[in-house]
Design an enzyme around this catalytic site. Structure first.
Site, PDB file in Angstrom:
ATOM      1  N   CYS A  53       5.615  -4.265  -9.044  1.00 18.17           N
ATOM      2  CA  CYS A  53       4.360  -4.112  -9.782  1.00 18.17           C
ATOM      3  C   CYS A  53       4.651  -4.076 -11.285  1.00 18.17           C
ATOM      4  O   CYS A  53       5.491  -3.298 -11.731  1.00 18.17           O
ATOM      5  CB  CYS A  53       3.665  -2.826  -9.341  1.00 18.17           C
ATOM      6  SG  CYS A  53       2.178  -2.448 -10.293  1.00 18.17           S
ATOM      7  N   CYS A  56       3.470  -0.235 -12.460  1.00 14.70           N
ATOM      8  CA  CYS A  56       4.129   1.013 -12.040  1.00 14.70           C
ATOM      9  C   CYS A  56       5.514   0.810 -11.436  1.00 14.70           C
ATOM     10  O   CYS A  56       6.201   1.774 -11.128  1.00 14.70           O
ATOM     11  CB  CYS A  56       3.244   1.791 -11.071  1.00 14.70           C
ATOM     12  SG  CYS A  56       3.261   1.184  -9.376  1.00 14.70           S
ATOM     13  N   CYS A 102      -1.810  -3.182  -5.886  1.00 10.52           N
ATOM     14  CA  CYS A 102      -0.671  -2.277  -5.744  1.00 10.52           C
ATOM     15  C   CYS A 102      -1.172  -1.000  -5.078  1.00 10.52           C
ATOM     16  O   CYS A 102      -2.135  -0.388  -5.540  1.00 10.52           O
ATOM     17  CB  CYS A 102      -0.074  -1.955  -7.107  1.00 10.52           C
ATOM     18  SG  CYS A 102       1.192  -0.671  -7.049  1.00 10.52           S
ATOM     19  N   CYS A 105      -0.663   2.177  -7.782  1.00  5.71           N
ATOM     20  CA  CYS A 105      -1.421   2.349  -9.034  1.00  5.71           C
ATOM     21  C   CYS A 105      -2.757   1.613  -9.017  1.00  5.71           C
ATOM     22  O   CYS A 105      -3.547   1.760  -9.942  1.00  5.71           O
ATOM     23  CB  CYS A 105      -0.578   1.917 -10.229  1.00  5.71           C
ATOM     24  SG  CYS A 105      -0.354   0.144 -10.381  1.00  5.71           S
ATOM     25  N   CYS A 125      -1.294 -14.646  -2.485  1.00  2.46           N
ATOM     26  CA  CYS A 125      -1.384 -15.491  -3.669  1.00  2.46           C
ATOM     27  C   CYS A 125      -1.406 -14.575  -4.889  1.00  2.46           C
ATOM     28  O   CYS A 125      -2.340 -13.795  -5.059  1.00  2.46           O
ATOM     29  CB  CYS A 125      -2.658 -16.325  -3.557  1.00  2.46           C
ATOM     30  SG  CYS A 125      -2.862 -17.551  -4.833  1.00  2.46           S
TER      31      CYS A 125
END
Ligand SMILES: [Zn+2]
Length: 154
Positions: A53, A56, A102, A105, A125
């Site tokens: 991510c 985070c 995510c 977060c 995607c």
């Protein structure tokens, strides 16, 4: 069970991480934007490693599940860990799609479609700007300073 601490960042941590993003990254990660196809920096990345991510640092996808979908966005057939990628029904733009975020977060990542290759037949995607790439055997990012299992080799 994920070996990662999936509790969300505190508001102060979140604000500090957001302050480090570029305007493009904010538009995609926080405002559900989509980058132009065939422009993302990770579309043709063939190196071995882990995609985390951008905000985070949570590991989201492995290079071993990346495939060329021909769509112009980096695509993966499976997440790093099912618990790391959240799914949300998205009815914007007159379509019914499944948004992926995510799980830690809440940042926008992209969408998942049921037309991927085996074994999962899923196509995750992604927007390149939602991701940060860590080369194999390099320490994973740990912007929340959780330590422990995080920061170990990918
Ligand atoms: Zn995150």
């Amino acid at each position: 069970m994920s070996r990662f601490d999936l509790s969300p960042p505190t508001p102060a941590q979140h604000d500090a991480l957001v302050a480090g993003l570029s305007p493009d990254e904010r538009r995609v990660l926080l405002q559900h934007g989509t980058e132009a196809p065939f422009c993302g920096v990770f579309l043709d990345n063939k190196r071995e490693g882990t995609y985390c991510c951008r905000l985070c640092g949570l590991p989201l996808f492995r290079s071993s599940t990346k495939f060329d979908s021909g769509t112009g966005w980096p695509s993966f057939f499976a997440p790093y860990d099912e618990a790391h990628v959240g799914r949300i029904r998205d009815t914007s733009h007159g379509m019914i799609r499944t948004e992926i975020v995510c799980a830690r977060c809440g940042s926008h990542l992209g969408h998942v479609f049921p037309d991927g290759p085996p074994p999962t037949h899923e196509r995750h995607c992604l927007n390149s700007v939602s991701l940060a790439f860590t080369e194999a055997a390099q320490p994973l990012p740990d912007p929340l300073h959780r330590g422990g299992a995080e920061g170990g080799p990918a």
